[in-house]
Design an enzyme around this catalytic site. Structure first.
Site: not given
Ligand code: UGA
Length: 424
Positions: A25, A143, A196, A237-238, A248
């Site tokens: 890496k 991400e 989270n 997130f709805l 995560c």
């Molecule tokens: C998440 C958190 O949002 C970050 O704030 C945190 O830093 C990160 O975890 C971590 O702990 O490192 P991430 O896992 O990159 O970030 O992705 P998200 O955008 O949060 O989505 C997570 C999952 O939830 C995805 O599978 C997404 O499709 C799903 N999701 C999200 C839904 O099904 N509905 C929503 O309304 C939002």
């Protein structure tokens, strides 16, 4: 998270050394290549390498000698029982302890159970006589949007029992306009898990409302839009769908549940959040079954394998679970994802031999009995529906992310099923 932190600190004007034990890496990074897909990161790596503001090293001495601050950003994977595995944290703490050469602030950014900051402190103390302090500074980046999130935080958490270390880290972040919360190590560690877990709860909540909407003839998109206009609820997130995935939420929700259990507390709500999330995958399979009757021998096209758009990460991806469930029903699977290829699936022995991956989303549809949409990549939002209809054996779309409009699908003559909305 480590790389994003490194390049963003370089962008803020600091000198940064990124250390990893994986020499391969490090070599890739030193030649300006980022070994995963994340928007913006590669151009920043190239820029700061050229300006000599960032160095990549697999020599621990370079990463510990004469540095003011060390950020720990190692993985805390999940053990079989749901607890966080602290193996990498413990190892890195030992290594840091053995190589400290001057007063250093050791900042933990990895998501860790409450009490881990003290554990790191004890390990480093047992290896070193040099003065140091521990800070917990959890990260909230997502991400796919990681660089933007790092550079535009909504809050910064600095947890420490040392005034000296807190003021050094406050100074590091002084140019950010957001609130900075100074707190204890334990509180900072809890803020990360609580955040989270709350977001995961919001997702499972809206998914359950969606399941009821389907039964009573209501529309989840209108429901969540209207709910979100209440500022006490908020509109983020709805989005109903096939549940959360990634490296995560699934891991952190289970880890918080384990933390509660290890302190003799049954976090009932969180257990339901996990169950609802798993059910959401199974419900989609049930919907596919109602349309195709028998899945055995049918060919299904999957659009989207990554756990969400703008990443090539497939850890705990809902799409992978769906593929696995379909495969168990002896379905033939064609799949397409803009970023995921066979190399990404290497660790999924059960799946890799069983799916036909395509590099074109329309070719993947050839002779399929249905299209199942599992990740809402931008390029799926306005496809050529005429090509889709021509390629599919039956004009059937099952949309796990609600990206198409039911009325438009009806007009176009598709049999269309989504989540929490009327079937057309
Ligand atoms: C998440 C958190 O949002 C970050 O704030 C945190 O830093 C990160 O975890 C971590 O702990 O490192 P991430 O896992 O990159 O970030 O992705 P998200 O955008 O949060 O989505 C997570 C999952 O939830 C995805 O599978 C997404 O499709 C799903 N999701 C999200 C839904 O099904 N509905 C929503 O309304 C939002």
């Amino acid at each position: 998270m480590g790389l994003v932190t490194g390049v963003c600190l370089a962008k803020m004007g600091h000198g940064v050394i990124c250390y990893d034990i994986d020499q391969n890496k490090i070599e890739q990074l030193n030649s300006g290549h980022v070994p995963f897909f994340e928007p913006k990161i590669e151009e920043l790596v190239k820029k700061y390498l050229q300006e000599e503001r960032i160095t990549f090293a697999s020599d621990i001495l370079l990463a510990t000698e004469k540095v003011d601050i060390i950020f720990i950003a190692v993985g805390t994977p999940q053990k079989e029982n749901g607890e966080a595995n602290l193996f990498y944290i413990e190892n890195v703490a030992k290594e840091i302890g053995r190589h400290l050469s001057q007063y250093t602030v050791i900042v933990n950014k990895s998501t860790v159970p409450v009490g881990t900051g003290m554990l790191i402190k004890n390990i480093v103390t047992s290896e070193s006589n040099i003065e140091f302090d521990i800070v917990s500074n959890p990260e909230f980046l997502r991400e796919g949007n990681a660089v933007n999130d790092f550079l535009n935080p909504e809050r910064i958490i600095i947890g420490s029992d040392s005034q000296k270390a807190s003021s050094i880290i406050n100074e590091l972040y002084q140019d950010f306009a957001c609130p900075i919360i100074n707190t204890s190590l334990e509180t900072a560690e809890m803020i990360k898990y609580a955040s989270n877990a709350f977001l995961a709860t919001k997702i499972s909540f809206i998914n359950e409302i969606a399941n009821i909407c389907e039964r009573v003839g209501a529309d989840i998109d209108d429901v969540s839009h209207a709910m979100g206009l209440d500022s006490r609820i908020g509109n983020k997130f709805l989005q109903a769908g096939i549940g959360y995935g990634g490296s995560c939420f699934p891991k952190d929700v289970k880890a918080l549940n384990s933390i509660a259990l290890s302190h003799d507390y049954d976090f009932e709500l969180l257990r339901s959040v996990i169950k609802v999330n798993n059910n959401q995958r199974t419900f989609l399979i049930e919907k596919i079954k109602t349309l195709l009757v028998d899945l055995k021998g049918k060919r299904i096209c999957i659009w989207g394998i990554a756990f969400k758009p703008d990443t090539d990460d497939i850890r705990e991806s809902a799409a992978i679970d769906i593929i696995q469930l379909l495969h168990n029903s002896q379905t033939i699977i064609n799949a397409y994802d803009p970023q995921v290829n066979y190399a990404h699936l290497e660790n999924h022995e059960k799946i890799i031999g069983e799916i036909n991956l395509f590099s074109d989303k329309y070719e993947a549809l050839e002779n399929c009995d249905a299209l199942v949409l599992t990740t809402e990549w931008e390029e799926f939002k306005n496809p050529d529906f005429e090509i889709i209809r021509q390629k599919l054996v039956n004009p059937v779309i099952i949309d796990g992310r609600n990206i198409y409009s039911p009325s438009e699908m009806k007009q176009l003559g598709f049999r269309y099923i989504s989540v929490g909305r009327k079937e057309v």
